[in-house]
Design a protein around this motif. Structure first.
Motif, PDB file in Angstrom:
ATOM      1  N   SER A  57      23.352  28.715  20.148  1.00  0.00           N
ATOM      2  CA  SER A  57      23.257  29.474  18.903  1.00  0.00           C
ATOM      3  C   SER A  57      24.666  29.938  18.537  1.00  0.00           C
ATOM      4  CB  SER A  57      22.324  30.676  19.085  1.00  0.00           C
ATOM      5  OG  SER A  57      22.266  31.432  17.900  1.00  0.00           O
ATOM      6  N   GLY A  58      25.208  29.379  17.466  1.00  0.00           N
ATOM      7  CA  GLY A  58      26.584  29.697  17.078  1.00  0.00           C
ATOM      8  C   GLY A  58      27.545  29.212  18.152  1.00  0.00           C
ATOM      9  N   ASN A  59      28.421  30.100  18.624  1.00  0.00           N
ATOM     10  CA  ASN A  59      29.369  29.763  19.685  1.00  0.00           C
ATOM     11  C   ASN A  59      28.881  30.187  21.065  1.00  0.00           C
ATOM     12  OD1 ASN A  59      31.232  28.552  18.017  1.00  0.00           O
ATOM     13  ND2 ASN A  59      32.403  30.417  17.697  1.00  0.00           N
ATOM     14  N   THR A  60      27.590  30.487  21.173  1.00  0.00           N
ATOM     15  CA  THR A  60      27.037  30.966  22.444  1.00  0.00           C
ATOM     16  C   THR A  60      25.980  29.995  22.952  1.00  0.00           C
ATOM     17  OG1 THR A  60      27.372  33.233  21.684  1.00  0.00           O
ATOM     18  CG2 THR A  60      25.966  32.930  23.596  1.00  0.00           C
ATOM     19  N   GLU A  61      26.065  29.722  24.237  1.00  0.00           N
ATOM     20  CA  GLU A  61      25.049  28.910  24.908  1.00  0.00           C
ATOM     21  C   GLU A  61      24.283  29.831  25.855  1.00  0.00           C
ATOM     22  OE1 GLU A  61      25.182  24.743  27.119  1.00  0.00           O
ATOM     23  OE2 GLU A  61      26.053  26.341  28.339  1.00  0.00           O
ATOM     24  N   TYR A  62      22.963  29.854  25.717  1.00  0.00           N
ATOM     25  CA  TYR A  62      22.086  30.609  26.609  1.00  0.00           C
ATOM     26  C   TYR A  62      21.472  29.603  27.577  1.00  0.00           C
ATOM     27  CZ  TYR A  62      22.570  34.037  22.893  1.00  0.00           C
ATOM     28  OH  TYR A  62      23.078  34.905  21.964  1.00  0.00           O
ATOM     29  N   LYS A  63      21.655  29.869  28.866  1.00  0.00           N
ATOM     30  CA  LYS A  63      21.238  28.892  29.860  1.00  0.00           C
ATOM     31  C   LYS A  63      20.559  29.575  31.035  1.00  0.00           C
ATOM     32  CE  LYS A  63      23.115  25.168  32.605  1.00  0.00           C
ATOM     33  NZ  LYS A  63      24.271  24.469  33.081  1.00  0.00           N
TER      34      LYS A  63
END
Length: 122
Positions: free
Chosen positions: A35-41
């Motif tokens: 999402s945008g410049n963020t990766e949620y993992k």
């Protein structure tokens, strides 16, 4: 010399057939969201008595971890093999400023991205 050859053959047969003995099939889940410049993992901590499942936020540009928060813990029975007791995150979705996280046991969790509060969704 014969012992070395026998050991080498035994070693390669064991390595080639090792996946047949695994109790938990390897499945690669789509357990991340960008999402945008963020990766949620999803990430995990496997101990002898507990398995902890986390969501970590990572800046895509710098590849640095912004935060990491525990979503749930699973108590492991020491009498059973650990890998068959693990519960993996299978999906992460974003909805109204929250991450909705689901796992293999069909449990759902909500992570508020502002307050960082985790709630189990019943």
């Amino acid at each position: 010399m014969k012992l070395r050859i026998a050991f080498t053959v035994f070693f390669f047969i064991t390595i080639l057939h090792a996946p047949l003995f695994a109790k938990r099939a390897f499945v690669e889940y789509p357990d991340k969201l960008i999402s945008g410049n963020t990766e949620y993992k999803a990430s995990y901590d496997f101990g002898r008595k507990m398995q902890n499942a986390y969501i970590e936020a990572r800046d895509i540009v710098s590849n640095t971890v912004i935060w990491k928060i525990k979503i749930y813990s699973i108590r492991l029975d020491p009498a059973l093999e650990q890998d068959v007791q693990w519960v993996m995150i299978i999906e992460i979705k974003e909805k109204n400023g929250r991450l909705i996280i689901s796992n293999e046991k069909n449990q759902f969790f909500s992570l508020d991205l502002k307050s960082m509060e985790v709630k189990k969704i019943e």
